[in-house]
Design an enzyme around this catalytic site. Sequence first.
Site, PDB file in Angstrom:
ATOM      1  N   CYS A 252       2.722  -3.822  15.521  1.00  0.00           N
ATOM      2  CA  CYS A 252       2.623  -3.469  14.097  1.00  0.00           C
ATOM      3  C   CYS A 252       1.958  -4.588  13.299  1.00  0.00           C
ATOM      4  O   CYS A 252       2.385  -5.743  13.353  1.00  0.00           O
ATOM      5  CB  CYS A 252       4.022  -3.195  13.535  1.00  0.00           C
ATOM      6  SG  CYS A 252       4.029  -2.947  11.757  1.00  0.00           S
TER       7      CYS A 252
ATOM      8  N   CYS B 147       7.749  -6.183  15.118  1.00  0.00           N
ATOM      9  CA  CYS B 147       7.448  -5.288  16.247  1.00  0.00           C
ATOM     10  C   CYS B 147       6.060  -5.655  16.761  1.00  0.00           C
ATOM     11  O   CYS B 147       5.142  -5.919  15.969  1.00  0.00           O
ATOM     12  CB  CYS B 147       7.502  -3.828  15.807  1.00  0.00           C
ATOM     13  SG  CYS B 147       9.129  -3.385  15.173  1.00  0.00           S
TER      14      CYS B 147
ATOM     15  N   GLU C 122       0.801  -1.207   0.000  1.00  0.00           N
ATOM     16  CA  GLU C 122       0.000   0.000   0.000  1.00  0.00           C
ATOM     17  C   GLU C 122       0.838   1.263   0.000  1.00  0.00           C
ATOM     18  O   GLU C 122       1.958   1.296   0.505  1.00  0.00           O
ATOM     19  CB  GLU C 122      -0.904   0.006   1.238  1.00  0.00           C
ATOM     20  CG  GLU C 122      -1.837  -1.181   1.193  1.00  0.00           C
ATOM     21  CD  GLU C 122      -2.798  -1.239   2.366  1.00  0.00           C
ATOM     22  OE1 GLU C 122      -3.676  -2.109   2.344  1.00  0.00           O
ATOM     23  OE2 GLU C 122      -2.672  -0.412   3.282  1.00  0.00           O
TER      24      GLU C 122
ATOM     25  N   CYS D 265      -1.147   4.627  10.227  1.00  0.00           N
ATOM     26  CA  CYS D 265       0.126   3.949  10.445  1.00  0.00           C
ATOM     27  C   CYS D 265      -0.066   2.578  11.039  1.00  0.00           C
ATOM     28  O   CYS D 265      -0.842   2.404  11.972  1.00  0.00           O
ATOM     29  CB  CYS D 265       0.958   4.695  11.478  1.00  0.00           C
ATOM     30  SG  CYS D 265       1.372   6.312  10.988  1.00  0.00           S
TER      31      CYS D 265
ATOM     32  N   CYS E 293       7.052  -7.793   6.734  1.00  0.00           N
ATOM     33  CA  CYS E 293       8.287  -7.322   7.386  1.00  0.00           C
ATOM     34  C   CYS E 293       8.744  -8.397   8.349  1.00  0.00           C
ATOM     35  O   CYS E 293       7.929  -9.023   9.026  1.00  0.00           O
ATOM     36  CB  CYS E 293       8.038  -6.018   8.144  1.00  0.00           C
ATOM     37  SG  CYS E 293       9.519  -5.366   8.964  1.00  0.00           S
TER      38      CYS E 293
ATOM     39  N   CYS F 249       3.174   8.238   1.365  1.00  0.00           N
ATOM     40  CA  CYS F 249       3.826   7.243   2.225  1.00  0.00           C
ATOM     41  C   CYS F 249       3.895   5.941   1.440  1.00  0.00           C
ATOM     42  O   CYS F 249       2.863   5.434   1.007  1.00  0.00           O
ATOM     43  CB  CYS F 249       2.968   7.092   3.481  1.00  0.00           C
ATOM     44  SG  CYS F 249       3.521   5.784   4.579  1.00  0.00           S
TER      45      CYS F 249
HETATM   46  N1  SAH Z   1       9.811  -0.269   9.280  1.00  0.00           N
HETATM   47  C1  SAH Z   1       9.970   1.124   9.418  1.00  0.00           C
HETATM   48  C2  SAH Z   1       9.009   1.929   8.578  1.00  0.00           C
HETATM   49  C3  SAH Z   1       7.590   1.457   8.476  1.00  0.00           C
HETATM   50  S1  SAH Z   1       6.605   1.539   9.929  1.00  0.00           S
HETATM   51  C4  SAH Z   1       9.882   1.540  10.865  1.00  0.00           C
HETATM   52  O1  SAH Z   1       9.526   0.727  11.694  1.00  0.00           O
HETATM   53  O2  SAH Z   1      10.223   2.679  11.146  1.00  0.00           O
HETATM   54  C5  SAH Z   1       6.204   3.283   9.996  1.00  0.00           C
HETATM   55  C6  SAH Z   1       5.855   3.771  11.409  1.00  0.00           C
HETATM   56  O3  SAH Z   1       4.566   3.294  11.829  1.00  0.00           O
HETATM   57  C7  SAH Z   1       6.851   3.296  12.459  1.00  0.00           C
HETATM   58  O4  SAH Z   1       7.218   4.328  13.332  1.00  0.00           O
HETATM   59  C8  SAH Z   1       6.057   2.253  13.159  1.00  0.00           C
HETATM   60  O5  SAH Z   1       6.578   2.015  14.415  1.00  0.00           O
HETATM   61  C9  SAH Z   1       4.673   2.842  13.160  1.00  0.00           C
HETATM   62  N2  SAH Z   1       3.623   1.887  13.477  1.00  0.00           N
HETATM   63  C10 SAH Z   1       3.623   0.554  13.237  1.00  0.00           C
HETATM   64  N3  SAH Z   1       2.481  -0.001  13.694  1.00  0.00           N
HETATM   65  C11 SAH Z   1       1.747   0.985  14.231  1.00  0.00           C
HETATM   66  C12 SAH Z   1       0.451   1.038  14.839  1.00  0.00           C
HETATM   67  N4  SAH Z   1      -0.294  -0.058  14.960  1.00  0.00           N
HETATM   68  N5  SAH Z   1       0.006   2.233  15.262  1.00  0.00           N
HETATM   69  C13 SAH Z   1       0.757   3.344  15.104  1.00  0.00           C
HETATM   70  N6  SAH Z   1       1.971   3.357  14.524  1.00  0.00           N
HETATM   71  C14 SAH Z   1       2.470   2.191  14.105  1.00  0.00           C
HETATM   72 FE1  SF4 Z   2       8.592  -3.784  10.393  1.00  0.00          FE
HETATM   73 FE2  SF4 Z   2       6.364  -2.793  11.437  1.00  0.00          FE
HETATM   74 FE3  SF4 Z   2       8.551  -2.975  12.931  1.00  0.00          FE
HETATM   75 FE4  SF4 Z   2       8.448  -1.153  10.942  1.00  0.00          FE
HETATM   76  S1  SF4 Z   2       7.164  -1.203  12.780  1.00  0.00           S
HETATM   77  S2  SF4 Z   2      10.144  -2.566  11.438  1.00  0.00           S
HETATM   78  S3  SF4 Z   2       7.224  -2.296   9.421  1.00  0.00           S
HETATM   79  S4  SF4 Z   2       7.411  -4.695  12.048  1.00  0.00           S
END
Ligand code: SAH
Ligand code: SF4
Length: 364
Positions: free
Chosen positions: A118, A115, A91, A338, A111, A104
């Site tokens: 996420c 995390c 996306e 996000c 991934c 974005c």
């Molecule tokens: N992998 C990279 C970039 C993609 S994630 C990273 O982790 O930075 C982009 C942003 O969205 C990151 O700061 C991530 O921590 C945040 N993010 C992921 N899941 C989220 C959620 N459920 N609610 C709010 N932000 C989230």
């Molecule tokens: Fe990967 Fe999501 Fe962690 Fe970003 S926040 S590194 S997309 S698992």
Amino acid sequence: MLINLLDFDSAGLTAFFAKHGEKPFRARQVLRWIHRFGQSDFDAMTDIAKSLREKLKAMAVVLAPSIVSDKLSDDGTRKFLFDVGGGNAVEAVFIPEDDRGTLCISTQAGCALDCSFCSTGKQGFNRNLTVAEIIGQLWQANLALGASPSDDRIISNVVLMGMGEPLANFENTVTALRLMLDDNAYGLSRRRVTVSTSGLVPVMDRLGEECPVALAVSLHAPNDKLRDQLVPINQKYPLRELMAACDRYLQKAPRDFVTFEYVMLDGVNDSDIQAHELLALTRNVSCKFNLIPFNPFPGSPYRRSSSPRIRRFAEILLEAGVVTTTRKTRGDDIDAACGQLAGQVLDKTRRTARRKIDLHEVRT
Ligand code: SAH
Ligand code: SF4
């Protein structure tokens, strides 16, 4: 097999042309047609000799991933879903604001970094996107938004904050970044292109050397104990190393600060004490904070911090003199906020089962 010219930056296209006996200025012309004018039809490239056009038609294509869904939110946010083959979709989200338009984009299908808050991470890793698939999101979004690609009045900023970890797909990401910055392509300034990383320390150094752009780092916790749980890559590159890497990056960066992203999780990382701990941690790094209210997704164990809690947390940082913004939650009526961007990617279980997939149907 036909070569996809969207996979090449300027140097790559020049080398490809040289291999076929064509001069560098021809490569430049074609690069401009593709990226500045959004053209994929060689016949429409009218200032290129007919013989070269025929030659290109026989051996190359300009092929971006196709848009399989295009949703407009009540607040103007627009979410594009791209088919990248094999049942994978990624996306891109366009966020219009008064003074800029931000796209974005994604760099991986899924991934591997897992995390805990996420939704992309919960999908697991499918594969790296190719250069054509990364830059193709910008190419397609420009066309869909009715912009001429090189006109940055519509898409003025690009953030690599969609699905995936850009620094885990380094080569392709950097080639796509070079196109974004190239005056013969999108001509964006380095300050208006932001890579967001969860903190792959050695690769942050490489980015600083090879293609410094604005940097956002997903911090999310003020100490290693908590960050180890939220952002597991912290077990490999703990906070002390991460802070040092930010500091080194700043010596190369086009901006004089790093943006720390901090997702606000109710009762997990949002206390006053943690705000003070965060200030102590980042004391020696020139930075800004961007607080992101957690966006829930099905099955996630967290809740979003309350608005007064987020305000108080922000105040503590602000009172210490650190610029702090709180991200507006936008596009959540279309699951474009996000961390929600994985909604329609095929999960691994289904992939293993090799079921026939309808991208519009698959939701996790
Ligand atoms: N992998 C990279 C970039 C993609 S994630 C990273 O982790 O930075 C982009 C942003 O969205 C990151 O700061 C991530 O921590 C945040 N993010 C992921 N899941 C989220 C959620 N459920 N609610 C709010 N932000 C989230
Ligand atoms: Fe990967 Fe999501 Fe962690 Fe970003 S926040 S590194 S997309 S698992």
